[in-house]
Motif scaffolding. Structure first.
Motif, PDB file in Angstrom:
ATOM      1  N   ALA A   1       0.817  -1.214   0.000  1.00  0.00           N
ATOM      2  CA  ALA A   1       0.000   0.000   0.000  1.00  0.00           C
ATOM      3  C   ALA A   1       0.855   1.270   0.000  1.00  0.00           C
ATOM      4  O   ALA A   1       0.316   2.371  -0.036  1.00  0.00           O
ATOM      5  CB  ALA A   1      -0.928   0.001   1.220  1.00  0.00           C
ATOM      6  N   THR A   2       2.171   1.139  -0.001  1.00  0.00           N
ATOM      7  CA  THR A   2       3.062   2.294   0.031  1.00  0.00           C
ATOM      8  C   THR A   2       3.099   2.979  -1.335  1.00  0.00           C
ATOM      9  O   THR A   2       3.308   2.330  -2.361  1.00  0.00           O
ATOM     10  CB  THR A   2       4.492   1.858   0.421  1.00  0.00           C
ATOM     11  OG1 THR A   2       4.440   1.242   1.708  1.00  0.00           O
ATOM     12  CG2 THR A   2       5.442   3.028   0.467  1.00  0.00           C
TER      13      THR A   2
ATOM     14  N   LEU B   1      -0.311 -10.324   2.118  1.00  0.00           N
ATOM     15  CA  LEU B   1      -1.588  -9.904   1.562  1.00  0.00           C
ATOM     16  C   LEU B   1      -2.550 -11.066   1.770  1.00  0.00           C
ATOM     17  O   LEU B   1      -2.371 -12.153   1.212  1.00  0.00           O
ATOM     18  CB  LEU B   1      -1.456  -9.554   0.077  1.00  0.00           C
ATOM     19  CG  LEU B   1      -2.702  -9.006  -0.621  1.00  0.00           C
ATOM     20  CD1 LEU B   1      -3.229  -7.755   0.078  1.00  0.00           C
ATOM     21  CD2 LEU B   1      -2.401  -8.714  -2.086  1.00  0.00           C
ATOM     22  N   ALA B   2      -3.543 -10.841   2.607  1.00  0.00           N
ATOM     23  CA  ALA B   2      -4.473 -11.902   2.995  1.00  0.00           C
ATOM     24  C   ALA B   2      -5.277 -12.399   1.805  1.00  0.00           C
ATOM     25  O   ALA B   2      -5.462 -11.704   0.798  1.00  0.00           O
ATOM     26  CB  ALA B   2      -5.410 -11.396   4.088  1.00  0.00           C
TER      27      ALA B   2
ATOM     28  N   VAL C   1      -5.576  -4.409  -1.993  1.00  0.00           N
ATOM     29  CA  VAL C   1      -4.876  -3.272  -1.423  1.00  0.00           C
ATOM     30  C   VAL C   1      -4.632  -2.279  -2.553  1.00  0.00           C
ATOM     31  O   VAL C   1      -4.529  -2.663  -3.715  1.00  0.00           O
ATOM     32  CB  VAL C   1      -3.547  -3.709  -0.750  1.00  0.00           C
ATOM     33  CG1 VAL C   1      -2.563  -4.250  -1.754  1.00  0.00           C
ATOM     34  CG2 VAL C   1      -2.940  -2.588   0.055  1.00  0.00           C
ATOM     35  N   SER C   2      -4.570  -0.989  -2.228  1.00  0.00           N
ATOM     36  CA  SER C   2      -4.313   0.006  -3.264  1.00  0.00           C
ATOM     37  C   SER C   2      -3.065   0.809  -2.921  1.00  0.00           C
ATOM     38  O   SER C   2      -2.748   1.023  -1.756  1.00  0.00           O
ATOM     39  CB  SER C   2      -5.509   0.945  -3.432  1.00  0.00           C
ATOM     40  OG  SER C   2      -5.720   1.706  -2.268  1.00  0.00           O
TER      41      SER C   2
ATOM     42  N   ILE D   1      -3.165   1.835  -8.172  1.00  0.00           N
ATOM     43  CA  ILE D   1      -3.059   0.422  -8.529  1.00  0.00           C
ATOM     44  C   ILE D   1      -3.792  -0.378  -7.464  1.00  0.00           C
ATOM     45  O   ILE D   1      -3.526  -0.222  -6.271  1.00  0.00           O
ATOM     46  CB  ILE D   1      -1.595  -0.033  -8.602  1.00  0.00           C
ATOM     47  CG1 ILE D   1      -0.833   0.781  -9.633  1.00  0.00           C
ATOM     48  CG2 ILE D   1      -1.510  -1.528  -8.906  1.00  0.00           C
ATOM     49  CD1 ILE D   1       0.651   0.496  -9.648  1.00  0.00           C
ATOM     50  N   TYR D   2      -4.712  -1.225  -7.884  1.00  0.00           N
ATOM     51  CA  TYR D   2      -5.436  -2.114  -6.992  1.00  0.00           C
ATOM     52  C   TYR D   2      -4.896  -3.528  -7.216  1.00  0.00           C
ATOM     53  O   TYR D   2      -5.035  -4.072  -8.312  1.00  0.00           O
ATOM     54  CB  TYR D   2      -6.937  -2.066  -7.265  1.00  0.00           C
ATOM     55  CG  TYR D   2      -7.513  -0.683  -7.051  1.00  0.00           C
ATOM     56  CD1 TYR D   2      -7.944  -0.285  -5.794  1.00  0.00           C
ATOM     57  CD2 TYR D   2      -7.588   0.227  -8.099  1.00  0.00           C
ATOM     58  CE1 TYR D   2      -8.456   0.983  -5.588  1.00  0.00           C
ATOM     59  CE2 TYR D   2      -8.098   1.501  -7.902  1.00  0.00           C
ATOM     60  CZ  TYR D   2      -8.532   1.874  -6.644  1.00  0.00           C
ATOM     61  OH  TYR D   2      -9.026   3.133  -6.449  1.00  0.00           O
TER      62      TYR D   2
END
Length: 111
Positions: free
Chosen positions: A19-20, A38-39, A44-45, A85-86
């Motif tokens: 997410a950074t 990442l679960a 995450v974006s 970015i997703y």
């Protein structure tokens, strides 16, 4: 031919987490995402600053190495000089790997 000339590309490695936010102002290149967990079935974006991106552009992403190929979905929302970015883990388990994606910006207009 079709494509980009030498010097058009670049690379960046994301720091800390997926997410950074990061910066890479190139038309093509590679992005190495952070190796944090990442679960399963989680998205995450991250904000990507890139002065070459316009809101009407298309960005093509391909997972080329680093991690489980086929385990991630990617979606891009372009803006003026930036994109979000997703990145989604589509597997049944948590993944702690640093996937590497190749990208290319395709210049586009809506009219």
């Amino acid at each position: 031919g079709i494509g980009y000339a030498t010097g058009s590309g670049g690379t960046v490695t994301q720091a800390t987490s997926k997410a950074t936010a990061f910066t890479l102002s190139k038309l093509t290149g590679t992005i190495t995402f952070a190796a944090d967990a990442l679960a399963s079935q989680t998205t995450v974006s991250a904000t990507w600053t890139n002065t070459f991106i316009a809101a009407t552009d298309l960005v093509v992403f391909t997972h080329i190495s680093g991690g489980t190929l086929g385990a991630y979905n990617v979606a891009i929302a372009c803006g003026a000089g930036t994109a979000t970015i997703y990145l989604r883990n589509t597997t049944a388990g948590s993944l702690s790997e640093a996937p590497v994606f190749r990208f290319a910006i395709i210049k586009s207009v809506s009219a």
